[in-house]
Design a protein around this motif. Structure first.
Motif, PDB file in Angstrom:
ATOM      1  N   VAL A 140       0.846  -1.197   0.000  1.00 45.01           N
ATOM      2  CA  VAL A 140       0.000   0.000   0.000  1.00 45.01           C
ATOM      3  C   VAL A 140       0.877   1.242   0.000  1.00 45.01           C
ATOM      4  CG1 VAL A 140      -1.618   1.370   1.398  1.00 45.01           C
ATOM      5  CG2 VAL A 140      -2.039  -1.076   1.031  1.00 45.01           C
ATOM      6  N   GLU A 141       1.891   1.268   0.867  1.00 42.74           N
ATOM      7  CA  GLU A 141       2.760   2.441   0.946  1.00 42.74           C
ATOM      8  C   GLU A 141       3.505   2.666  -0.371  1.00 42.74           C
ATOM      9  OE1 GLU A 141       5.120   3.045   4.457  1.00 42.74           O
ATOM     10  OE2 GLU A 141       3.539   2.195   5.730  1.00 42.74           O
ATOM     11  N   GLU A 142       3.920   1.610  -1.022  1.00 44.19           N
ATOM     12  CA  GLU A 142       4.592   1.744  -2.318  1.00 44.19           C
ATOM     13  C   GLU A 142       3.649   2.361  -3.354  1.00 44.19           C
ATOM     14  OE1 GLU A 142       6.441  -1.153  -5.750  1.00 44.19           O
ATOM     15  OE2 GLU A 142       6.619  -1.796  -3.660  1.00 44.19           O
ATOM     16  N   GLN A 143       2.404   1.893  -3.390  1.00 40.89           N
ATOM     17  CA  GLN A 143       1.429   2.451  -4.323  1.00 40.89           C
ATOM     18  C   GLN A 143       1.157   3.923  -4.014  1.00 40.89           C
ATOM     19  OE1 GLN A 143      -1.865  -0.230  -3.780  1.00 40.89           O
ATOM     20  NE2 GLN A 143      -1.173  -1.598  -5.394  1.00 40.89           N
ATOM     21  N   LEU A 144       1.103   4.263  -2.733  1.00 43.51           N
ATOM     22  CA  LEU A 144       0.877   5.659  -2.343  1.00 43.51           C
ATOM     23  C   LEU A 144       2.033   6.542  -2.801  1.00 43.51           C
ATOM     24  CD1 LEU A 144      -0.497   5.141   1.283  1.00 43.51           C
ATOM     25  CD2 LEU A 144      -1.824   5.687  -0.774  1.00 43.51           C
ATOM     26  N   ARG A 145       3.260   6.062  -2.616  1.00 43.55           N
ATOM     27  CA  ARG A 145       4.428   6.827  -3.054  1.00 43.55           C
ATOM     28  C   ARG A 145       4.407   7.046  -4.570  1.00 43.55           C
ATOM     29  NH1 ARG A 145       6.746   3.624   0.909  1.00 43.55           N
ATOM     30  NH2 ARG A 145       7.333   4.816   2.739  1.00 43.55           N
ATOM     31  N   ASP A 146       4.003   6.016  -5.308  1.00 40.75           N
ATOM     32  CA  ASP A 146       3.908   6.146  -6.764  1.00 40.75           C
ATOM     33  C   ASP A 146       2.879   7.215  -7.143  1.00 40.75           C
ATOM     34  OD1 ASP A 146       5.829   4.184  -7.146  1.00 40.75           O
ATOM     35  OD2 ASP A 146       4.374   2.613  -7.670  1.00 40.75           O
ATOM     36  N   LEU A 147       1.733   7.210  -6.469  1.00 40.76           N
ATOM     37  CA  LEU A 147       0.703   8.214  -6.759  1.00 40.76           C
ATOM     38  C   LEU A 147       1.235   9.616  -6.475  1.00 40.76           C
ATOM     39  CD1 LEU A 147      -2.462   6.401  -5.349  1.00 40.76           C
ATOM     40  CD2 LEU A 147      -2.090   7.045  -7.742  1.00 40.76           C
ATOM     41  N   VAL A 148       1.889   9.781  -5.315  1.00 47.48           N
ATOM     42  CA  VAL A 148       2.428  11.093  -4.950  1.00 47.48           C
ATOM     43  C   VAL A 148       3.469  11.537  -5.981  1.00 47.48           C
ATOM     44  CG1 VAL A 148       3.824  12.329  -3.247  1.00 47.48           C
ATOM     45  CG2 VAL A 148       1.933  10.876  -2.490  1.00 47.48           C
ATOM     46  N   ALA A 149       4.372  10.635  -6.362  1.00 47.98           N
ATOM     47  CA  ALA A 149       5.424  10.966  -7.333  1.00 47.98           C
ATOM     48  C   ALA A 149       4.837  11.416  -8.672  1.00 47.98           C
ATOM     49  CB  ALA A 149       6.345   9.769  -7.543  1.00 47.98           C
ATOM     50  N   ASN A 150       3.668  10.878  -9.005  1.00 44.93           N
ATOM     51  CA  ASN A 150       3.025  11.224 -10.270  1.00 44.93           C
ATOM     52  C   ASN A 150       1.995  12.347 -10.127  1.00 44.93           C
ATOM     53  OD1 ASN A 150       4.403   9.310 -11.908  1.00 44.93           O
ATOM     54  ND2 ASN A 150       3.108   7.698 -11.037  1.00 44.93           N
ATOM     55  N   GLY A 151       1.863  12.904  -8.908  1.00 39.08           N
ATOM     56  CA  GLY A 151       0.902  13.980  -8.690  1.00 39.08           C
ATOM     57  C   GLY A 151      -0.534  13.515  -8.855  1.00 39.08           C
ATOM     58  N   GLN A 152      -0.814  12.283  -8.463  1.00 43.81           N
ATOM     59  CA  GLN A 152      -2.138  11.702  -8.666  1.00 43.81           C
ATOM     60  C   GLN A 152      -2.756  11.250  -7.341  1.00 43.81           C
ATOM     61  OE1 GLN A 152      -1.116   8.491 -11.324  1.00 43.81           O
ATOM     62  NE2 GLN A 152      -0.897   9.847 -13.088  1.00 43.81           N
ATOM     63  N   HIS A 153      -4.039  11.003  -7.398  1.00 45.32           N
ATOM     64  CA  HIS A 153      -4.764  10.357  -6.300  1.00 45.32           C
ATOM     65  C   HIS A 153      -5.954   9.621  -6.904  1.00 45.32           C
ATOM     66  CE1 HIS A 153      -7.121  14.100  -6.702  1.00 45.32           C
ATOM     67  NE2 HIS A 153      -8.136  13.404  -6.184  1.00 45.32           N
ATOM     68  N   GLU A 154      -6.578   8.805  -6.106  1.00 42.64           N
ATOM     69  CA  GLU A 154      -7.753   8.076  -6.585  1.00 42.64           C
ATOM     70  C   GLU A 154      -9.004   8.694  -5.981  1.00 42.64           C
ATOM     71  OE1 GLU A 154      -7.204   3.893  -5.799  1.00 42.64           O
ATOM     72  OE2 GLU A 154      -5.450   3.791  -7.096  1.00 42.64           O
ATOM     73  N   ARG A 155     -10.108   8.475  -6.660  1.00 47.79           N
ATOM     74  CA  ARG A 155     -11.391   8.950  -6.164  1.00 47.79           C
ATOM     75  C   ARG A 155     -12.466   7.965  -6.600  1.00 47.79           C
ATOM     76  NH1 ARG A 155     -12.154  14.167 -10.169  1.00 47.79           N
ATOM     77  NH2 ARG A 155     -12.835  12.983 -12.007  1.00 47.79           N
ATOM     78  N   PRO A 156     -13.636   8.041  -5.948  1.00 44.98           N
ATOM     79  CA  PRO A 156     -14.743   7.164  -6.352  1.00 44.98           C
ATOM     80  C   PRO A 156     -15.210   7.498  -7.759  1.00 44.98           C
ATOM     81  CG  PRO A 156     -15.186   8.205  -4.222  1.00 44.98           C
ATOM     82  CD  PRO A 156     -13.972   8.870  -4.795  1.00 44.98           C
ATOM     83  N   SER A 157     -15.837   6.532  -8.393  1.00 43.95           N
ATOM     84  CA  SER A 157     -16.461   6.769  -9.691  1.00 43.95           C
ATOM     85  C   SER A 157     -17.615   7.753  -9.510  1.00 43.95           C
ATOM     86  CB  SER A 157     -16.996   5.450 -10.258  1.00 43.95           C
ATOM     87  OG  SER A 157     -18.163   5.067  -9.557  1.00 43.95           O
ATOM     88  N   PRO A 158     -18.204   8.223 -10.587  1.00 45.67           N
ATOM     89  CA  PRO A 158     -19.343   9.142 -10.463  1.00 45.67           C
ATOM     90  C   PRO A 158     -20.514   8.578  -9.649  1.00 45.67           C
ATOM     91  CG  PRO A 158     -18.487   9.226 -12.685  1.00 45.67           C
ATOM     92  CD  PRO A 158     -17.766   8.100 -11.985  1.00 45.67           C
ATOM     93  N   THR A 159     -20.574   7.256  -9.470  1.00 44.11           N
ATOM     94  CA  THR A 159     -21.642   6.673  -8.643  1.00 44.11           C
ATOM     95  C   THR A 159     -21.427   6.940  -7.167  1.00 44.11           C
ATOM     96  OG1 THR A 159     -20.506   4.561  -8.347  1.00 44.11           O
ATOM     97  CG2 THR A 159     -21.989   4.747 -10.248  1.00 44.11           C
ATOM     98  N   GLY A 160     -20.189   7.359  -6.807  1.00 43.20           N
ATOM     99  CA  GLY A 160     -19.860   7.585  -5.403  1.00 43.20           C
ATOM    100  C   GLY A 160     -19.283   6.354  -4.731  1.00 43.20           C
ATOM    101  N   ILE A 161     -19.243   5.246  -5.453  1.00 40.09           N
ATOM    102  CA  ILE A 161     -18.686   4.015  -4.888  1.00 40.09           C
ATOM    103  C   ILE A 161     -17.202   3.947  -5.238  1.00 40.09           C
ATOM    104  CG2 ILE A 161     -18.714   1.492  -5.003  1.00 40.09           C
ATOM    105  CD1 ILE A 161     -21.747   1.693  -5.477  1.00 40.09           C
ATOM    106  N   PHE A 162     -16.387   3.775  -4.233  1.00 38.77           N
ATOM    107  CA  PHE A 162     -14.948   3.611  -4.416  1.00 38.77           C
ATOM    108  C   PHE A 162     -14.628   2.124  -4.398  1.00 38.77           C
ATOM    109  CE2 PHE A 162     -10.510   3.540  -3.016  1.00 38.77           C
ATOM    110  CZ  PHE A 162      -9.949   4.519  -3.818  1.00 38.77           C
ATOM    111  N   ARG A 163     -14.988   1.501  -3.292  1.00 42.80           N
ATOM    112  CA  ARG A 163     -14.836   0.055  -3.178  1.00 42.80           C
ATOM    113  C   ARG A 163     -15.852  -0.435  -2.154  1.00 42.80           C
ATOM    114  NH1 ARG A 163      -9.143  -2.697  -1.843  1.00 42.80           N
ATOM    115  NH2 ARG A 163      -8.999  -0.793  -0.626  1.00 42.80           N
TER     116      ARG A 163
END
Length: 155
Positions: free
Chosen positions: A42-65
């Motif tokens: 999880v921490e590795e994936q988070l670092r990758d997102l930060v390095a790329n200036g990205q984050h995740e969000r829910p779909s337009p339905t509001g459901i993430f997982r």
């Protein structure tokens, strides 16, 4: 389920990985067994997102997982395996909110938990996603995993 909620919170604000005192990261590590690869992953994936200036969000339905856990089976007195249904419907976005990638699927995977010093800890989920089914991005339905899990267990 708490582990999922924590991970989902972190993926939506991956900069938390830059704070060594972040409570969500500390709790995530606490929930898992020491030999689980999940917190480091999880921490590795988070670092990758930060390095790329990205984050995740829910779909337009509001459901993430959405997760349902079922089919618990004791392996021994200190190990429990289970099945889980994971409905994932996320968008990865850049700093401007532009969608870079979508991930939309229902995945059924085995998981395990172990009792460590009298406390149950989550070990993780299998990497075998062969029982996954794509769904239309933004097409999630609330309660889908609960419905599918009940169908699989006959409850």
């Amino acid at each position: 389920l708490e582990a999922t909620e924590l991970a989902d919170e972190l993926f939506q604000d991956p900069t938390a990985v830059e704070d060594p005192d972040n409570e969500a990261l500390a709790r995530l590590r606490e929930i898992y067994t020491e030999d689980s690869p999940t917190p480091d992953g999880v921490e590795e994936q988070l670092r990758d997102l930060v390095a790329n200036g990205q984050h995740e969000r829910p779909s337009p339905t509001g459901i993430f997982r959405e997760v349902s856990v079922y089919a618990f089976e004791p392996v021994d007195q200190d190990t429990l395996s289970f099945d889980s249904c994971n409905q994932i419907d996320t968008e990865t976005v850049d700093a401007n909110g532009t969608v870079i990638e979508t991930e939309a699927m229902v995945v059924f995977v085995r998981g395990s938990a172990r009792r460590v010093d009298g406390v149950w800890r989550f070990h993780g989920l299998s990497n075998d996603i062969s029982r996954s089914n794509p769904i239309t991005p933004g097409g999630s339905e609330a309660g889908l995993c609960a419905q599918l899990a009940s169908e699989r267990t006959g409850q």
